[in-house]
Design a protein around this motif. Sequence first.
Motif, PDB file in Angstrom:
ATOM      1  N   LEU A 242       0.900  -1.293   0.159  1.00  0.00           N
ATOM      2  CA  LEU A 242       0.195  -0.012  -0.030  1.00  0.00           C
ATOM      3  C   LEU A 242       0.763   1.062  -0.361  1.00  0.00           C
TER       4      LEU A 242
ATOM      5  N   GLU B 172      -3.264   6.101   6.530  1.00  0.00           N
ATOM      6  CA  GLU B 172      -4.172   5.508   5.963  1.00  0.00           C
ATOM      7  C   GLU B 172      -3.448   4.296   5.761  1.00  0.00           C
TER       8      GLU B 172
ATOM      9  N   LEU C 259      -6.386   1.492   6.465  1.00  0.00           N
ATOM     10  CA  LEU C 259      -7.988   0.536   5.002  1.00  0.00           C
ATOM     11  C   LEU C 259      -7.384  -0.818   5.755  1.00  0.00           C
ATOM     12  N   LEU C 260      -6.405  -1.362   6.144  1.00  0.00           N
ATOM     13  CA  LEU C 260      -6.105  -2.624   6.222  1.00  0.00           C
ATOM     14  C   LEU C 260      -6.716  -3.201   7.780  1.00  0.00           C
TER      15      LEU C 260
ATOM     16  N   ALA D  46     -10.210  -3.726   6.534  1.00  0.00           N
ATOM     17  CA  ALA D  46     -10.363  -4.662   6.157  1.00  0.00           C
ATOM     18  C   ALA D  46     -10.612  -5.790   6.871  1.00  0.00           C
TER      19      ALA D  46
ATOM     20  N   ILE E  64      -4.375  -8.608  -0.791  1.00  0.00           N
ATOM     21  CA  ILE E  64      -5.077  -7.571   0.309  1.00  0.00           C
ATOM     22  C   ILE E  64      -6.745  -7.872   0.362  1.00  0.00           C
ATOM     23  N   PRO E  65      -6.683  -8.953   1.410  1.00  0.00           N
ATOM     24  CA  PRO E  65      -8.051  -9.425   1.782  1.00  0.00           C
ATOM     25  C   PRO E  65      -9.340  -8.267   2.232  1.00  0.00           C
ATOM     26  N   GLY E  66     -10.823  -7.725   1.831  1.00  0.00           N
ATOM     27  CA  GLY E  66     -11.081  -6.951   2.910  1.00  0.00           C
ATOM     28  C   GLY E  66     -10.881  -5.169   2.126  1.00  0.00           C
ATOM     29  N   VAL E  67     -10.231  -5.203   1.033  1.00  0.00           N
ATOM     30  CA  VAL E  67     -10.158  -3.811   0.842  1.00  0.00           C
ATOM     31  C   VAL E  67     -10.215  -4.418  -1.270  1.00  0.00           C
TER      32      VAL E  67
ATOM     33  N   PHE F 289      -8.961   0.909  -3.236  1.00  0.00           N
ATOM     34  CA  PHE F 289      -7.020   0.820  -3.460  1.00  0.00           C
ATOM     35  C   PHE F 289      -6.814   1.890  -4.141  1.00  0.00           C
TER      36      PHE F 289
ATOM     37  N   THR G  39      -7.522   5.934  -3.332  1.00  0.00           N
ATOM     38  CA  THR G  39      -6.698   5.933  -2.235  1.00  0.00           C
ATOM     39  C   THR G  39      -5.529   6.480  -3.066  1.00  0.00           C
TER      40      THR G  39
END
Lengths: 426, 251
Positions: A379, A388, A392-393, A396, B92-95, B100, B103
């Motif tokens: 990221l 940030e 995000l993580l 998630a 990246i699970p969940g994003v 992504f 952002t």
Amino acid sequence: MALANPKQDATEARIAGLALPQGGCLQTARREALARLREMGLPQRRDEYWKYTRPDTLTQPVAMPAAVFEVEEEPVFNDLDRLKVVFVDGVYDADASDDLEVEGVQIDRIADICGQDIHWAKDLYGVLEAKGQNPVERPLAALNTAFAQDGVAIHVQGQVSKPISLIYIHESETSDAILHHVVRVEPGAEATILENGPAAARFNKVMEIDIADGGKLHHVRAQGRDHERRAATHMFARLGAESVFKSFTLTANGVLTRNEVVVELTGDDAVAHVAGACVGDGDFLHDDTVFITHDAVNCESRQVFKKVLRNGATGVFQGKILVQPGAQKTDGYQISQSLLLDDDSQFLAKPELEIYADDVACSHGSTSGAIDETGMFYLRSRGIPEAEATDLLTLAFLAEAVEEIEDEAIAADILSRLESWLTRRR
Amino acid sequence: MLEINNLHVKLEEEDKQILKGVDLTVEPGTVHAIMGPNGSGKSTLSYVLSGRDGYEVTEGSATLDGDDLLDLDPEERAAAGLFLAFQYPVEIPGVGNMTFLRTAVNAQRKARGEEEMSAADFLKLVRERAKSLKINADMLKRPVNVGFSGGEKKRNEILQMAMLEPKMCILDETDSGLDVDAMKLVAEGVNALRDEGRGFLVITHYQRLLDHIKPDVVHIMSDGRIIKSGGPELALEVENNGYADILAEVQ
């Protein structure tokens, strides 16, 4: 002279400060609950079921005071068309509440049900709680049945057009509230119950839920953000054939929260999902204690609990799936995970499976971990700053629990609360 | 544009020198390829330039248009215009992929003091760029790289590159794990981004990627140094004779 019994003494000390509401049709249920409470005694630290969570501030005679937190943003669920039922420091506030007339549902105050010759709630009040005391004792729930000051009986008879929103306002720094709700969902009926707010400095709440065949109940709650508040809540749900119960809880802040959920799947093909997302900072302990009993064929249960902890916060999960003899084709799933944002925080988990049928699929998993470094670098390499990227993580990580909320508008509202919590606390 | 001088890098955890004096200059509008045997330090170079933890620069420098890259955080390097297409794109699970991308685009704009892109403009742009890479709406909605095939992951890297419009693109073994068709698609995506203001550093084991992305300069890396540089013919020489001859020649 009798021998000293600290547990009994502590229980009597707590009872001494409470008055059993007199008269009325719930008198027997209350007296029986009081007898149960005396028999069990209030929980103490050495009790196995309270190994990870100190119960003393929940059981002591006088509640620790809690400052009322000035929340700047709009309260959760504010934008939804809903039926508001408001309690201030644990007392129903008719002026602040909506007119309780909505098609498909009848709502009465617990205090009013005895005025009616026949009222379904008389046969439910304290019944599921009493049943839920076995095999694990839940003394705070018995105390609640005995001494509850207020609460509502919600009778879902059809498709309820808007959510029933129970709002718990905290006004007095020393308030010590005990609320008891009973909910009955008739065959094929469907409703959504929302709960939000800190309620009191100390809050003891029980909700007994009886869902008949083919009934559906969605439950979403956001526990109040007051940093110093304490809460011990219980939900006891009994599910009939082909019924559905889906419950989600968001907890942000609060110094101590113990949420117990006891579900009994008594009819074939029933579905129970219990989920929670909690975010905690510093002096924060959040405990999810869940017990799901499969006592019918082809039922599904899911437990999805996610906790984000930092600055020394503690998360607890005690979750059990009990599959009774004959409960074949059971599909049980349980996951509890914590994201520890620093080395000072901790997560204590006790997942349990107890299975007495041979044709079942049950899985459970429990993990604790930090932010994934590889994902973080990925990221950041795309230009997303560390703070940030952490947000995000973190979101998630919480997503699997939030996805348990079926209603998109409600889920989006909950998600925005989590987002702003993270932003505020960077 | 990209200037690497005498770069020495060791692993942080153990006393192992990986790069032993790399010198490299990439001018705007050019494509440089780095080839070399396993363990020569190619991927380390890409990680060090993009700011991954675990490496220690013991000597030398790396600048992008005069900015000292080694002094910047990974996100600052990205905002300065550096992009690394990963050999192994991270799941990246969940994003959501779209979240992504948006952002990232807006974070870079913000870091450069530019206005953030509106949701509508972004959506339009991402759809257009995704289409040319044959990335469908479902792939944009799904969590980043989760459940993507090898080819889809690499195409997703190129999509990110297309959205972020970096000045300097490093492609780390972008051809690994790709079949011929997927490689062509990826190469087309890269070629579409070639322009006079942008530099490319393509790291690869094999010449075949360079059939599709034609390099201006080819470097051979071995044991932490660039030991030989030349035109595209150098890649063909490697393809035909392997690295042994070149290594022997240099020694």
